[in-house]
Write an enzyme that holds these catalytic residues in place. Structure first.
Site, PDB file in Angstrom:
ATOM      1  N   GLY A   1       0.826  -1.199   0.000  1.00  0.00           N
ATOM      2  CA  GLY A   1       0.000   0.000   0.000  1.00  0.00           C
ATOM      3  C   GLY A   1       0.861   1.250   0.000  1.00  0.00           C
ATOM      4  N   HIS A   2       0.188   2.368  -0.085  1.00  0.00           N
ATOM      5  CA  HIS A   2       0.852   3.673  -0.146  1.00  0.00           C
ATOM      6  C   HIS A   2       1.510   4.033   1.183  1.00  0.00           C
ATOM      7  CE1 HIS A   2      -2.029   3.775  -3.466  1.00  0.00           C
ATOM      8  NE2 HIS A   2      -1.168   4.606  -4.040  1.00  0.00           N
ATOM      9  N   GLY A   3       2.566   4.849   1.082  1.00  0.00           N
ATOM     10  CA  GLY A   3       3.261   5.288   2.290  1.00  0.00           C
ATOM     11  C   GLY A   3       3.795   4.094   3.055  1.00  0.00           C
TER      12      GLY A   3
END
Length: 140
Positions: A8-10
């Protein structure tokens, strides 16, 4: 046993895996691949491939993604489309990750996929809804 790759992001993936392991304990055949600012989708794809290879013992892989249509989801999907027994789940949250990691030994990738979607839907509620049910169970 199914291998699990969370992405996922970050720092979504490493944060989620850390939280899940705090609750259910350390997990084998499970890797977290973050997608922080500054890395390319090609780098993400390479890291996801490496994680899948490290986690797959022949039973298959489930890639748990944060957001439908995001770069982690799209890269995971590209991998899954080329493999047998690979599934991609989007909208992953702690409810899905914790419950499904505990059940993965007994499930095929397709069974995991179907159960995860039900788990996710069942896990989204509110205190009001929980207290308003006929079988009012306040033993949270």
């Amino acid at each position: 046993m199914l291998g699990i790759v969370i992405t996922g992001h970050g720092k979504f993936a490493t944060g989620l895996l850390s939280a899940v392991e705090q609750v259910i304990g350390s997990q084998t055949q499970c890797k977290a691949i973050d997608f922080p600012e500054g890395i390319s989708t090609e780098e993400l794809a390479s890291q996801l491939e490496d994680a899948c290879n490290a986690c797959d013992n022949g039973d298959g892989i489930v890639l748990l993604c944060d957001l439908l249509g995001g770069s982690p989801f799209r890269q995971a999907s590209q991998i899954a489309l080329t493999k047998n027994n690979y599934e991609v789940i989007s909208g992953t949250n702690m409810q899905i990750a914790a419950e499904m990691l505990l059940e993965r030994e007994e499930l095929t990738a397709a069974e995991f996929r179907n159960a995860a979607v039900i788990c996710g839907k069942d896990g989204i509620t509110s205190l009001w809804h929980e207290l308003s049910t006929e079988d009012n169970n306040t033993d949270f």
